[in-house]
Design a protein around this motif. Sequence first.
Motif, PDB file in Angstrom:
ATOM      1  N   VAL A 110       1.453 -16.014 -14.586  1.00  0.00           N
ATOM      2  CA  VAL A 110       2.247 -15.448 -13.476  1.00  0.00           C
ATOM      3  C   VAL A 110       3.075 -14.262 -13.982  1.00  0.00           C
ATOM      4  O   VAL A 110       3.184 -13.224 -13.310  1.00  0.00           O
ATOM      5  N   GLY A 111       3.624 -14.395 -15.193  1.00  0.00           N
ATOM      6  CA  GLY A 111       4.398 -13.287 -15.777  1.00  0.00           C
ATOM      7  C   GLY A 111       3.553 -12.026 -15.889  1.00  0.00           C
ATOM      8  O   GLY A 111       4.006 -10.912 -15.601  1.00  0.00           O
ATOM      9  N   GLY A 112       2.292 -12.188 -16.294  1.00  0.00           N
ATOM     10  CA  GLY A 112       1.381 -11.040 -16.402  1.00  0.00           C
ATOM     11  C   GLY A 112       1.103 -10.420 -15.045  1.00  0.00           C
ATOM     12  O   GLY A 112       1.091  -9.191 -14.887  1.00  0.00           O
ATOM     13  N   LEU A 113       0.918 -11.274 -14.046  1.00  0.00           N
ATOM     14  CA  LEU A 113       0.666 -10.756 -12.687  1.00  0.00           C
ATOM     15  C   LEU A 113       1.887 -10.004 -12.163  1.00  0.00           C
ATOM     16  O   LEU A 113       1.758  -9.014 -11.432  1.00  0.00           O
ATOM     17  N   MET A 114       3.066 -10.462 -12.568  1.00  0.00           N
ATOM     18  CA  MET A 114       4.290  -9.769 -12.116  1.00  0.00           C
ATOM     19  C   MET A 114       4.464  -8.452 -12.858  1.00  0.00           C
ATOM     20  O   MET A 114       4.782  -7.425 -12.257  1.00  0.00           O
ATOM     21  N   GLU A 115       4.229  -8.492 -14.148  1.00  0.00           N
ATOM     22  CA  GLU A 115       4.419  -7.276 -14.940  1.00  0.00           C
ATOM     23  C   GLU A 115       3.474  -6.162 -14.474  1.00  0.00           C
ATOM     24  O   GLU A 115       3.849  -5.001 -14.431  1.00  0.00           O
ATOM     25  N   HIS A 116       2.248  -6.537 -14.146  1.00  0.00           N
ATOM     26  CA  HIS A 116       1.265  -5.523 -13.738  1.00  0.00           C
ATOM     27  C   HIS A 116       1.195  -5.361 -12.216  1.00  0.00           C
ATOM     28  O   HIS A 116       0.297  -4.678 -11.710  1.00  0.00           O
ATOM     29  N   ALA A 117       2.148  -5.974 -11.516  1.00  0.00           N
ATOM     30  CA  ALA A 117       2.071  -5.985 -10.042  1.00  0.00           C
ATOM     31  C   ALA A 117       1.983  -4.593  -9.416  1.00  0.00           C
ATOM     32  O   ALA A 117       1.190  -4.381  -8.498  1.00  0.00           O
ATOM     33  N   PRO A 118       2.774  -3.613  -9.878  1.00  0.00           N
ATOM     34  CA  PRO A 118       2.657  -2.284  -9.232  1.00  0.00           C
ATOM     35  C   PRO A 118       1.252  -1.701  -9.384  1.00  0.00           C
ATOM     36  O   PRO A 118       0.694  -1.164  -8.426  1.00  0.00           O
ATOM     37  N   ALA A 119       0.680  -1.846 -10.583  1.00  0.00           N
ATOM     38  CA  ALA A 119      -0.656  -1.289 -10.819  1.00  0.00           C
ATOM     39  C   ALA A 119      -1.722  -2.062 -10.042  1.00  0.00           C
ATOM     40  O   ALA A 119      -2.678  -1.473  -9.517  1.00  0.00           O
ATOM     41  N   ILE A 120      -1.566  -3.377  -9.958  1.00  0.00           N
ATOM     42  CA  ILE A 120      -2.558  -4.187  -9.220  1.00  0.00           C
ATOM     43  C   ILE A 120      -2.632  -3.711  -7.771  1.00  0.00           C
ATOM     44  O   ILE A 120      -3.705  -3.683  -7.162  1.00  0.00           O
ATOM     45  N   CYS A 121      -1.475  -3.297  -7.225  1.00  0.00           N
ATOM     46  CA  CYS A 121      -1.469  -2.816  -5.832  1.00  0.00           C
ATOM     47  C   CYS A 121      -2.454  -1.675  -5.628  1.00  0.00           C
ATOM     48  O   CYS A 121      -3.056  -1.559  -4.557  1.00  0.00           O
ATOM     49  N   GLY A 122      -2.618  -0.827  -6.635  1.00  0.00           N
ATOM     50  CA  GLY A 122      -3.550   0.292  -6.500  1.00  0.00           C
ATOM     51  C   GLY A 122      -4.963  -0.178  -6.186  1.00  0.00           C
ATOM     52  O   GLY A 122      -5.723   0.503  -5.503  1.00  0.00           O
ATOM     53  N   VAL A 123      -5.312  -1.364  -6.673  1.00  0.00           N
ATOM     54  CA  VAL A 123      -6.651  -1.920  -6.452  1.00  0.00           C
ATOM     55  C   VAL A 123      -6.648  -2.872  -5.246  1.00  0.00           C
ATOM     56  O   VAL A 123      -7.602  -2.912  -4.473  1.00  0.00           O
ATOM     57  N   ALA A 124      -5.539  -3.616  -5.095  1.00  0.00           N
ATOM     58  CA  ALA A 124      -5.473  -4.669  -4.075  1.00  0.00           C
ATOM     59  C   ALA A 124      -5.170  -4.131  -2.689  1.00  0.00           C
ATOM     60  O   ALA A 124      -5.601  -4.705  -1.684  1.00  0.00           O
ATOM     61  N   ALA A 125      -4.422  -3.058  -2.639  1.00  0.00           N
ATOM     62  CA  ALA A 125      -3.958  -2.499  -1.360  1.00  0.00           C
ATOM     63  C   ALA A 125      -4.216  -0.989  -1.433  1.00  0.00           C
ATOM     64  O   ALA A 125      -3.287  -0.194  -1.548  1.00  0.00           O
ATOM     65  N   PRO A 126      -5.515  -0.599  -1.374  1.00  0.00           N
ATOM     66  CA  PRO A 126      -5.876   0.752  -1.797  1.00  0.00           C
ATOM     67  C   PRO A 126      -6.013   1.789  -0.678  1.00  0.00           C
ATOM     68  O   PRO A 126      -6.742   2.763  -0.845  1.00  0.00           O
ATOM     69  N   THR A 127      -5.326   1.569   0.462  1.00  0.00           N
ATOM     70  CA  THR A 127      -5.383   2.589   1.516  1.00  0.00           C
ATOM     71  C   THR A 127      -3.957   2.906   1.984  1.00  0.00           C
ATOM     72  O   THR A 127      -3.037   2.109   1.762  1.00  0.00           O
ATOM     73  N   VAL A 128      -3.800   4.028   2.656  1.00  0.00           N
ATOM     74  CA  VAL A 128      -2.460   4.366   3.173  1.00  0.00           C
ATOM     75  C   VAL A 128      -1.994   3.293   4.149  1.00  0.00           C
ATOM     76  O   VAL A 128      -0.807   2.974   4.221  1.00  0.00           O
ATOM     77  N   ASN A 129      -2.935   2.735   4.884  1.00  0.00           N
ATOM     78  CA  ASN A 129      -2.597   1.730   5.876  1.00  0.00           C
ATOM     79  C   ASN A 129      -2.089   0.438   5.236  1.00  0.00           C
ATOM     80  O   ASN A 129      -1.270  -0.284   5.820  1.00  0.00           O
ATOM     81  N   SER A 130      -2.543   0.162   4.018  1.00  0.00           N
ATOM     82  CA  SER A 130      -2.140  -1.077   3.333  1.00  0.00           C
ATOM     83  C   SER A 130      -0.622  -1.207   3.256  1.00  0.00           C
ATOM     84  O   SER A 130      -0.067  -2.302   3.364  1.00  0.00           O
ATOM     85  N   TYR A 131       0.055  -0.074   3.065  1.00  0.00           N
ATOM     86  CA  TYR A 131       1.508  -0.114   2.812  1.00  0.00           C
ATOM     87  C   TYR A 131       2.302  -0.249   4.097  1.00  0.00           C
ATOM     88  O   TYR A 131       3.505  -0.490   4.074  1.00  0.00           O
ATOM     89  N   LYS A 132       1.617  -0.100   5.241  1.00  0.00           N
ATOM     90  CA  LYS A 132       2.287  -0.358   6.513  1.00  0.00           C
ATOM     91  C   LYS A 132       2.321  -1.866   6.757  1.00  0.00           C
ATOM     92  O   LYS A 132       3.096  -2.357   7.563  1.00  0.00           O
ATOM     93  N   ARG A 133       1.458  -2.586   6.060  1.00  0.00           N
ATOM     94  CA  ARG A 133       1.468  -4.058   6.149  1.00  0.00           C
ATOM     95  C   ARG A 133       2.498  -4.674   5.202  1.00  0.00           C
ATOM     96  O   ARG A 133       3.129  -5.683   5.554  1.00  0.00           O
TER      97      ARG A 133
END
Length: 447
Positions: free
Chosen positions: A278-301
Motif C-alpha cells: 500500500v505504501g508503494g501504491l501511495m508513493e507512486h499514486a500521482p504517476a499511476i494516475c497518468g495511466v489509470a486516469a489518462p484523459t482530460v475527462n478523468s479529472y472531472k470525475r
Amino acid sequence: MNSQDLLKRLDDDRIEFLWVAYHDYNGRACAKTIPKRNFAEVVEGGVVFARANLEFGVDDHMAADGIWQAETGDFLALPDPDAYWKLPYIDNTAIVFCNMMTEDYRPFEGCPRGTLGRALEKYAARQISVTAALEAEFSLYTKTADGDYLPSRAGGMFTVAGLNQFADLMHDIVAALESMGVPVEQLGKEYGTSQFEFSTRYSDALAAADRYLISKEVTRALARKHGQIASHMPKPFAEHGGNGLHIHLSLFDADSGANLLAGTGLADPLSESGRHFVGGLMEHAPAICGVAAPTVNSYKRLQPASWAPAHIAWGVGNRGVLLRVPDVNQRCRVEYRAADNTCNPYLLLTALLSAGLDGIDAQADSGAPFNDDDVGHFSDAQLQDHGIEYLPRTLPVALDALENDAVLMAALAPVIGGEFLKVKRMELETYNLHVHPWERQMYLEVT
Ligand code: GLU
Ligand code: MG
C-alpha cells in the motif's frame, strides 16, 4: 489451450469469421476479421498491423513525434488461445486477443499485454501469485435528434425498479458472458443517473484484464441491440455521478496459498508486506494516475467527497479513500479506486503491480489508515495536519508525474512509457486548442 486446440474450437463452434484483436494505448480494441479459409495460417502465424497504429489517439490522429511512423514496419498480432470467445450475438463470429510479436516472432516491446506479463513474472520469481477483479461502472444513453446524449432514466440506487427497467438488456449481457465462459460476479443498478455496475469474478491478473475488456465489448454491443448507448466515459455530465473502474488486488503465497496482504484483524488490517505494498501504491499514486486516469475527462470525475478519490489515503471499509481494504479477514485485498475505463487495463495493472512491488522492496510506509473519515471532506488545514496530499488535479500534472517516475517508466520500458505519453499529450493539445461551449457562455457577452 494451444493453437491446435484453438483451431479445433473454431471448428466445433462453427466459426466463419475470427476477429483478431489487440488493445492500443488508449485501451481501444482494434481488430481485423479473418475468414475461415485463413484460420490455420493466422492462428499459427498472426496478423500484420502497422507499428504506427500504436501512435494513434482516440480521434485517429497520429503523434507526429512517435518512434513508429509510416516507414517503421509491422508487428504481428498472435492469437492467445486462452483469450478466445465466441460472440453469441453475431452469427458464426469469434474474437481472440493477441500478443504482439516482431516479424521474426520475438515478443514485441510495444505490447501492453506482454508488459503486464513481465510485471507478473517479477511476482512469480518471488513465489507470489497475483489475482485481480475489475469492477466497472457504465451508464446508458440515447441520442437526441440534434446529436446530444440523453441519460436513460433508470430508477434509483440499487433499486429493483432500475434493474427492472433494463432487465432484458442486463440479462442478455449476463447470459452472453456466461455462455462465453466469462464468470459474472454481479451486475447492479448503481447510484448515478442511468448508471450500472458490472464485475467479473477474480482471477489471475492477465485473465482479469482480458475478461474486463471482453465484458466491455459485450456490454456496448448488446446495449446497441437494445437501442441504448452504454458508455464507460468517466464523467459524461458534470451534474451526474462518474463511471469508475475499481481494481481489487490480492497477493498469495504461490506455494501455501496464504494471503500475503492480510494482517490480524481490524486493529492491524494489513501484514507487513501489505503495508509496504500500500505504501508503494501511495508513493507512486500521482504517476499511476497518468495511466489509470489518462484523459482530460478523468479529472472531472476525481473530485473530493464524490466517492471517487481526489486524495492519497488508505483505509478499511472506506469508500472515500484512494486505497480501500474492503475486508480484513481471509478475503483481505486492496481496492484501487482512482482508475476509470479510459485506461488500458494491461498498462494499469503493470503500473499498480510495479508500484506495489517497489513498495515491498523499499519497505515503503503506508502511514495510518483513515477508516472513519471521508478525507474528501477535510479542509486544507486538516489535510495538512494529517499529511494528506491531493492526487493530480489535471491530466498534464498526472502525465508529468508519470514521466518523472523512474519505477513506473522502467516498468513500461523500453518504449511503451514514452509513446504512451506522446499519444496522451497529443490528445491534451487537441483539448487545449479547442474552444469549448462553456467559454462562449462565460466570456462572449461580458467582454
Ligand atoms: N461512481 C464512483 C466512482 O466514480 C464509485 C461509487 C462506488 O463506490 O461504487 O468511482
Ligand atoms: Mg460502484
